[in-house]
Scaffold this active site. Structure first.
Site, PDB file in Angstrom:
ATOM      1  N   GLU A  97      50.138  47.371  40.572  1.00 42.16           N
ATOM      2  CA  GLU A  97      51.330  48.309  40.125  1.00 42.16           C
ATOM      3  C   GLU A  97      52.667  47.770  40.547  1.00 42.16           C
ATOM      4  OE1 GLU A  97      49.132  48.652  42.975  1.00 42.16           O
ATOM      5  OE2 GLU A  97      47.913  50.756  42.108  1.00 42.16           O
ATOM      6  N   LEU A 118      44.641  46.704  38.389  1.00 42.34           N
ATOM      7  CA  LEU A 118      44.748  47.477  39.687  1.00 42.34           C
ATOM      8  C   LEU A 118      45.699  46.868  40.029  1.00 42.34           C
ATOM      9  CD1 LEU A 118      42.457  48.662  41.662  1.00 42.34           C
ATOM     10  CD2 LEU A 118      44.710  48.731  42.065  1.00 42.34           C
ATOM     11  N   HIS A 123      46.943  59.570  49.568  1.00 43.70           N
ATOM     12  CA  HIS A 123      47.331  60.580  48.257  1.00 43.70           C
ATOM     13  C   HIS A 123      47.729  62.116  48.478  1.00 43.70           C
ATOM     14  CE1 HIS A 123      43.089  58.604  48.699  1.00 43.70           C
ATOM     15  NE2 HIS A 123      43.415  58.713  46.702  1.00 43.70           N
TER      16      HIS A 123
HETATM   17  C1  LIG Z   1      47.435  50.234  45.947  1.00 41.90           C
HETATM   18  C2  LIG Z   1      46.484  50.939  44.976  1.00 41.90           C
HETATM   19  N1  LIG Z   1      46.424  51.261  43.703  1.00 41.90           N
HETATM   20  C3  LIG Z   1      45.802  52.926  43.444  1.00 41.90           C
HETATM   21  C4  LIG Z   1      44.347  53.241  44.101  1.00 41.90           C
HETATM   22  C5  LIG Z   1      44.131  53.713  43.694  1.00 41.90           C
HETATM   23  N2  LIG Z   1      42.206  53.205  43.261  1.00 41.90           N
HETATM   24  C6  LIG Z   1      41.257  53.884  44.261  1.00 41.90           C
HETATM   25  S1  LIG Z   1      40.045  52.623  44.372  1.00 41.90           S
HETATM   26  C7  LIG Z   1      40.424  52.433  42.824  1.00 41.90           C
HETATM   27  C8  LIG Z   1      39.510  51.382  41.954  1.00 41.90           C
HETATM   28  C9  LIG Z   1      39.149  49.741  42.669  1.00 41.90           C
HETATM   29  O1  LIG Z   1      38.491  49.266  42.147  1.00 41.90           O
HETATM   30  P1  LIG Z   1      37.569  48.574  42.448  1.00 41.90           P
HETATM   31  O2  LIG Z   1      38.528  47.401  43.188  1.00 41.90           O
HETATM   32  O3  LIG Z   1      37.401  47.605  41.443  1.00 41.90           O
HETATM   33  O4  LIG Z   1      37.018  49.045  44.402  1.00 41.90           O
HETATM   34  P2  LIG Z   1      35.494  49.334  43.788  1.00 41.90           P
HETATM   35  O5  LIG Z   1      35.780  51.256  43.686  1.00 41.90           O
HETATM   36  O6  LIG Z   1      35.140  48.855  42.251  1.00 41.90           O
HETATM   37  O7  LIG Z   1      34.575  49.029  45.116  1.00 41.90           O
HETATM   38  C10 LIG Z   1      42.120  52.642  42.712  1.00 41.90           C
HETATM   39  C11 LIG Z   1      42.176  52.206  41.293  1.00 41.90           C
HETATM   40  C12 LIG Z   1      44.433  52.906  45.528  1.00 41.90           C
HETATM   41  N3  LIG Z   1      43.793  53.098  46.356  1.00 41.90           N
HETATM   42  N4  LIG Z   1      45.578  51.808  46.168  1.00 41.90           N
END
Ligand SMILES: Cc1ncc(C[n+]2csc(CCOP(=O)(O)OP(=O)(O)O)c2C)c(N)n1
Ligand SMILES: Cc1ncc(C[n+]2csc(CCOP(=O)(O)OP(=O)(O)O)c2C)c(N)n1
Ligand SMILES: [Mg+2]
Ligand SMILES: [Mg+2]
Lengths: 411, 337, 411, 337
Positions: B60, B58, B129
């Site tokens: 970018e 995760l 979003h």
């Molecule tokens: C900068 C950014 N990139 C992508 C996303 C899309 N996104 C939202 S939650 C998520 C996964 C997050 O995973 P984690 O950090 O493990 O947290 P969890 O949801 O497991 O609590 C993603 C890819 C985002 N919100 N912000």
């Protein structure tokens, strides 16, 4: 709990400022030869001591000692010596050229020449280096034409970057030297991508990338480390810790909290800490990491411990923020002197040869500078204006064409 | 030929390119095993193999940096940013690196990357979003910015983007992934089936970057739009009964300036529509270009119908989103003047 | 060297996919009570084993054992239990409300409730939490009004965010809960800045920030770590490792190369690895780091090892990418059940009390939801349009005013 | 009152604010002991103490994130980004966090930060020391963008920015730090001494954000400019003998729209000047606004004189930089039409 003293904000400060005595007591160095050399396929978990050690090969007397002493042909060592000496002459000449108004900007790598010259010779043809701006000795070790360097520095009509790029932000694809830019750190991840591409294509090429100690604080350092770790990218990621980032000492980048090599641990990557002024140690560590990468065992982080002897750039006067004799107090010596002593100890070099080489290189630089000056220095005989509008895209769009016309007729 | 939704057309473009060119590979957050949160890459990992389409950390900035390095090596990476809102951590990589690599290296290196990102509003996605960041890219010399409005274009433009040797920002109007939304949010959603632009060849074809499409011929006023707003504009023309010429720009860089000027020279009036905030939006550039080139033919001020100059406000989706009534109002203003 | 096999690109893959047997063999856990507890002022160099251990307090039989067993009043434990239970009921109700079209989006924290409820009670008034979107139990433990939550989730006229923010991206300054946003990770550095401000003002407040395992890959994670390390910021930086980031397992974030707690080592920060489903362990680790911070000894990185039982959000169906019975196989149990067993073992709780509380909380949630519905759900009775144009700036500028007029008369 | 260069005026603003408000603090790369690469903070650490003005790690994202957190606590951080080119790693923090914090939290938190950055060209700084990124900020709802053109304004505007409760991007035209460069690069550099705007009070005063200054009254054509370009435009008016009204915008957000429209309604002609690339530059917004509001008074197309749509090309400094001759040519075009 509320009975304790209030919080206070810690602002790191270096051991010595102008007027004070240089103090490198914060650095503790094992003796040359003391650091152990794990097998290249050792799991990271068994190498977590390495970031706190220091890989050194060259002893005071010029001998190469310990498990890291590499097998290098004397001919290769002489090439390395030549590259470092050439770099130093070249740097001096171009720095002076800036004072004469022949170029807009210059940066020297004095004292750090081994960190680029040795990797240049340790890597194989086809590998790619993603350098910093203090690594011209990489190109010197590969006989990159001085004329190209000079013409770019003078931004004249023969500038291979066609007048578009700052002096010294070179690009030399055929020499395994990736395009530099002024932003620090933002190519670190390119190296990882390039290495991943090599693995994706089942190729055998690896990448090697560098950032400065200061630059490790950028987010892109971390992102590159994460990708390198996750995909086992065949890349060597290096931190050239020359103790300074412009006026900020390495403590401002976290260097007083732990070593930069220790950053590797957090990603499950081996972290090697290497005497950056020891040509053989740099060579050996590069080779170790290169072999590990080529064996599909992924990335290594290397910290090269060295010292930025010169000011940051032509715009900088380091005596404003550090003792002016700090460079002389640097405990790891001069990479050129140390490699020279080693070659002499081997019986492969002599003071006379050294002097002859120095004279020859000096003349080579002088001739290249003169030839470049004859072609043109900054503002004299630049590339044609149309070069401004080329290569924005592969094929100019209507804006590039319209604006080129507008510019060419402009008063 | 078969009928495809826009997301299917995008999927097909990716599938075709993975099949044709071993240097094409796809990566991004959740695009591998899972197939992407919008399903653009569904099944591609299983079909083409785990190194051709895979998940990334995760990050970018890391995704785009990795892509640039791969591009420099000789691959053609196609990366997905999960929402255009999250492209900003990669912004420095795009602006300082991808956009300038060819220029600064005297042509030695370049970044033939495609950065796909679902963008735009209309889905109650709130501030993070719904972003329409196109103007942040159009200002940057060296980047191309492409936005399709139909399945046919989405596939053809995406294949062009992938084969293009310059970095391309490919913004996908996610509100019309599954049907041509025209802004009438109170009506049932329509699928792409049977709609213009939904007949899509299964194989390889290209729609060239830099050519606009006239979606509706008209004589009264020229409407410049892209993405979802093309459909809103068509609807506004229909509802208002105004004989608008609706131009779907398709790519903002390179821009089809000739089609634009020809149309405005004909109609003498111009309305520009986009979802992004108005101030310094891409509509400003369009307005400037049109008045520079068509000044003497303009009979009324160029009108912008856009998102307001606020962050995207969750509960006010339909007050913020420029719907057909606001566009129609813009058309009337352009005609009354 | 060129005789070895070619490179190949490593793509991490989880141990089990849908249809396969869940496999958590990659996790090795020391027994509860086994992890050592260094003194809070211990230098980082003497704690480099901690990231590879796991702090656990609650034994199978409900007893609290080992050096990390904290002294917590039973009343506090009951508050924690209540907060976790309330969270679970609330999550279920709001998730269902989404299916009924009453809101646009929801995310549950099922299984992870201890990682926010325990810190909520371990921190002091005035401290600030910089949460993720899976931490409503933090607010529950502080008796934040359910009405506020519900009204925001329904985006009705009483929404404290005035209709501008997504559901569940709360802000509750008076409760020590910093404004959430949809971008992951970008508040991690705010926590460091906030903590530095407290130190700058010679205050005694500390900050505590959270990111998910996936989010550790963002550059801003690193930047926050660097600043926290360099300035000895009084902050607790936490990684909630719930094994998944939407559909990507923690190996995609580097979790197979080392632990997330080990990231601390690279910055010279202590890294604690903690059983996140063990309320007492979470409480104890938070307290340890909080004391260290308040003693001016700077930041700690904590990894909470837990499991995301629910799907990522209302848009997600986890059975598409992981075995549908994986949650049941999770070896660290359920934080509610474990705390309940502990309280019962202490003689401070009973099955009957538990059931009564469950009934009461269920009813509390029901009543709050009903009240919110009466005020309005998504699209019904939103805040006035003018709220769209307020708070862009402290004082609206002419664009806000013009556009507000334009919008209010809009068809 | 005393004579100050722009860099001295900025230094004075920082010094005054450190003295007045214990919640003001300064940090950034090399700003502490050393005093900044342009000397804006020289001696401030020694005078006010190491926690009031200190060096940071080389991490623009970290600098801005830290500042936002401090702002939320109640401080007024003033951070320096060494060159505006390097602000992009902090772009996500500025756009997704600083700009929206107040809005999204219903007013609970806000980010009263000031981000100073030397910007613009004219110093042979090449691609990475010449950026003019103002349009990347003006598009973002919630950010203010301020650009001074004289020492007096620099100090007064900077104090206003620091006391402002919204995030302010404060771009300092580094080419005029030491003298009012008017684009005649072949002439000796002039110091600020004796130039208009160089008399600066030593103490606290403010210049309000959102009010433009008319630097030269004129009837023939309105010139909209900011930063270095104000001086170039004045020079162009002088050299061409055209009776131009030169407006120094001073802040792009909030914009003094009334002064602009009043001027263009008077002159009927408008030339916009900036250093940034033309496409989607801030000039586009100005052009759009002017034609929207003054359409019926415009006698000629609005003209933009700007940097070309290329990266900043090192050796072509004076071909790229919009100098007085190019601006004069723009004035003539606006008049001839
Ligand atoms: C900068 C950014 N990139 C992508 C996303 C899309 N996104 C939202 S939650 C998520 C996964 C997050 O995973 P984690 O950090 O493990 O947290 P969890 O949801 O497991 O609590 C993603 C890819 C985002 N919100 N912000
Ligand atoms: C993104 C970015 N921020 C700031 C700068 C300005 N800058 C150029 S070099 C430098 C110091 C770099 O220090 P270090 O990484 O230690 O490398 P060194 O100069 O010592 O080789 C700074 C701050 C820059 N070039 N890029
Ligand atoms: Mg350095
Ligand atoms: Mg997770």
């Amino acid at each position: 709990m509320r009975n304790q003293p209030p919080l206070s904000l810690h602002i790191p400060a270096p051991h010595a400022r102008p007027g004070e005595k240089p103090d490198f007591s914060y650095l503790t160095f094992p003796e040359p030869g003391a650091a152990r050399r794990p097998h290249i396929l050792t799991p990271e978990a068994e190498m977590r001591d390495m970031p706190y050690s220091l890989i050194r090969v060259l002893a005071e007397d010029g001998r190469a000692i310990g498990p890291w002493a590499p097998h290098v042909a004397p001919e290769t060592l002489r090439r390395g010596l030549r590259a470092m000496m050439l770099t130093r002459f070249f740097d001096d000449r171009m720095f002076a050229a800036h004072h004469q108004g022949k170029t807009s900007f210059y940066m020297k790598s004095t004292g750090e020449e081994a960190t680029a010259a040795a990797p240049s010779l340790a890597l194989l043809p086809g590998d790619m280096c993603f350098p910093t701006y203090r690594m011209v000795s990489f190109l010197m070790a590969r006989d990159y034409p001085l004329a190209n360097l000079v013409n770019q520095i003078f931004s004249n009509a023969a500038d291979p970057m066609r007048g578009r790029q700052l002096p010294l932000l070179y690009s030399a694809r055929d020499y395994g030297f990736y395009s530099l830019a002024g932003n620090v750190g933002s190519r670190f991840g390119h190296a990882v991508g390039w290495a991943m591409a090599s693995a994706y294509k089942n190729d055998d090429k690896i990448a090697m990338a560098f950032v400065g100690d200061g630059t490790t604080a950028e987010g892109n350092f971390h992102e590159a480390m994460v990708f390198a770790s996750v995909y086992h990218a065949p890349v060597i990621l290096c931190v050239t810790n020359n103790q300074w980032a412009i006026s900020s000492y390495q403590g401002i980048a976290g260097g007083e909290e732990t070593t930069f090599a220790a950053r590797g641990i957090g990603y499950g990557l081996p972290g090697l800490r290497v005497d950056g002024n020891d040509f053989l140690a740099v060579y050996a560590a590069t080779q170790w990491a290169a072999e590990r990468a080529r064996a599909n065992h992924g990335a290594t982080l290397i910290e090269f411990v060295t010292y930025r002897v010169a000011g940051h750039s032509t715009n900088d006067d380091p005596s404003r923020y550090r003792p002016s004799d700090e460079a002389r107090a640097w405990p790891l010596g001069d990479p050129i002197e140390r490699l020279k002593a080693h070659l002499i100890a081997l019986g492969e070099w002599s003071e006379a040869q050294h002097e002859a080489l120095a004279r020859a290189l000096h003349e080579e630089v002088r001739a290249a500078a003169k030839a470049g000056e004859a072609l043109g220095t900054l503002g004299q005989n630049p590339p044609p204006k149309r070069e401004m509008f080329e290569h924005v895209f592969k094929t100019p769009d209507w804006r590039n064409l319209e604006q080129r016309r507008e510019c060419e007729v402009a008063p | 030929m078969s009928e495809m939704s826009m997301i299917q057309a995008i999927h097909s473009a990716l599938d075709v390119m993975l099949g044709r060119d071993p240097n094409v590979l796809i990566f991004g957050e959740d695009v591998g095993y899972f197939g992407g949160v919008f399903r653009a890459t569904e099944g591609l990992q299983a079909k083409h193999g785990p190194t051709r389409c895979f998940d990334t950390p995760l990050s970018e900035g890391g995704i785009v940096a990795t892509a640039i390095g791969m591009g420099a090596y000789g691959l053609r990476p196609v990366v997905e940013i999960q929402f255009a809102d999250y492209i900003l951590p990669a912004y420095d990589q795009l602006v300082s690196e991808a956009a300038r690599l060819r220029y600064r290296s005297g042509g030695e290196f370049w970044a033939p990357i495609t950065v796909r990102a679902p963008y735009g509003g209309g889905i109650f996605g709130g501030q993070t979003h719904s972003a329409s960041p196109e103007a942040l890219f159009t200002h940057v010399a060296g980047l191309k910015t492409v936005i399709p409005a139909t399945p046919y274009d989405a596939k053809g433009l995406l294949i062009s983007a992938i084969e293009d040797d310059d970095p391309v920002i490919f913004l996908e109007p996610k509100r019309i992934y599954n049907g041509p939304f025209d802004g009438r949010h109170d009506q049932p959603a329509r699928p792409w089936t049977g709609q213009e632009g939904s007949e899509v060849p299964e194989d390889y074809y290209k729609v060239a970057l830099g050519s606009a499409a006239i979606r509706r011929q008209g004589r009264a006023v020229s409407v410049l739009a892209y993405g979802t707003m093309v459909h809103v504009a068509l609807r506004a023309a229909e509802e208002s009964g105004i004989d608008a010429e609706v131009i779907d720009l398709r790519s903002l860089v390179p821009l089809d300036i000739d089609t634009i000027t020809a149309s405005v020279n004909k109609t003498g009036r111009c309305v520009i529509v986009h979802e992004a905030t108005r101030y310094s939006g891409f509509g400003a550039e369009l307005s400037a270009l049109v008045q520079e080139r068509c000044f003497y033919r303009l009979e009324a001020p160029i009108t912008r119908v856009t998102g307001w100059d606020t962050p995207y406000p969750h509960a006010f989706e339909w007050d913020y989103f420029p719907g057909p009534q606001r566009v129609a109002e813009g058309l009337r203003r352009a005609l009354e003047a």
